[in-house]
Enzyme design. Structure first.
Site, PDB file in Angstrom:
ATOM      1  N   HIS A  93     -26.166  -6.371  31.225  1.00 26.98           N
ATOM      2  CA  HIS A  93     -25.143  -6.711  32.309  1.00 26.98           C
ATOM      3  C   HIS A  93     -25.647  -6.329  33.333  1.00 26.98           C
ATOM      4  O   HIS A  93     -24.779  -5.876  34.514  1.00 26.98           O
ATOM      5  CB  HIS A  93     -23.963  -7.309  31.532  1.00 26.98           C
ATOM      6  N   LEU A 131     -12.130   1.318  17.997  1.00 25.01           N
ATOM      7  CA  LEU A 131     -10.913   1.377  18.215  1.00 25.01           C
ATOM      8  C   LEU A 131      -9.772   1.015  17.192  1.00 25.01           C
ATOM      9  O   LEU A 131      -8.664   0.837  16.602  1.00 25.01           O
ATOM     10  CB  LEU A 131     -10.290   2.200  19.307  1.00 25.01           C
TER      11      LEU A 131
END
Ligand SMILES: [Zn+2]
Length: 251
Positions: A115, A221
């Site tokens: 990106h 996570l």
């Protein structure tokens, strides 16, 4: 704690990192941003249309992102990736969706920034290569390109990031494919971290890796939305998991 076996000299490791890796260094994800940016949509600040419509707003946004990136430091996850690259050399490739340059600051060299890079700028019109630029453009006048001033409508300077609706560089995608396909069958390890791994291009990469019989790992996570999408899932922060996973000593 599990450890990746990378001792076979034919084994190749490709790592894809997403926003979670940067969040561990305090870089806010778009969703977690506060204040002014809560009232602006992604279309206003992270598309070419939005930038051309209100470049001053776009530059205020990206100048703040530059401040955040420059204030942050690489975390133990970034450092562990640089350490494992040191050991594996050309058998390692890092692909990141992050634009903050923290991997390079930790010492990573074989990095594909899908990106772009927040700390680089380019022209909205001409094809001059992106250039290093950590300046803050929070006040008028906004910077114009000094290369294409002879055009009827010279370009403006814009952040060298890939906005929504813009394509990832074909050369970057080709480099990822080439790296994965050059691994002998059964000797490719694909690891995604700090990303759900289910959104493109991450999902396309993991599909390709699976087609090539790679071992697939996810460090994140939150658990993946698709159970079984990755063979191995480790729940936690990359800064906590990577040093042991790679068998590199932190610090
Ligand atoms: Zn230009």
């Amino acid at each position: 704690m599990q450890t990746l076996d990378l001792s076979d000299p034919q084994t190749r490791l490709i790592v894809l990192t997403g926003a979670g890796t940067s969040a561990e260094s305090g870089i806010p994800t778009y969703r977690a941003m506060n204040g002014l940016w809560r009232t602006h949509s992604i279309q206003e600040v992270a598309t070419a249309y939005g930038f051309l419509n209100d470049p001053a707003l776009g530059w205020r946004f990206y100048s703040e992102r530059r401040v955040d990136a420059l204030a942050a430091s690489p975390n133990a996850g970034h450092v562990a990736l640089a350490d494992i690259e040191e050991r594996l050399g050309d058998r390692f490739l890092l692909v990141t969706q992050n634009i903050d340059g923290l991997h390079q600051r930790a010492g990573s060299r074989r990095v594909i920034e899908l990106h772009g890079n927040l700390l680089h700028s380019r022209c909205t019109v001409c094809d001059r290569p992106p250039f290093a630029d950590d300046r803050l453009y929070q006040e008028l006048p906004l910077p114009l390109c000094e290369v294409c001033t002879d055009r009827a409508a010279p370009g403006m300077i814009r952040p060298a990031v890939v906005w929504f609706g813009e394509a990832i560089q074909g050369a970057d995608m080709a480099r990822v494919e080439k790296f994965m396909e050059s691994a002998p069958r059964g000797h490719l390890v694909f690891l995604a971290a700090g990303t759900s791994g289910v959104v493109t291009p991450a999902s396309a990469f993991v599909e390709d890796a699976k087609r090539l019989a790679a071992a697939t790992w996810l460090v994140n996570l939150e658990p993946p939305e698709n159970v079984g999408y990755f063979q191995n899932v480790l729940l936690g922060a990359s800064g906590a998991i990577f040093p042991a996973l790679f068998g590199v000593t932190p610090g």
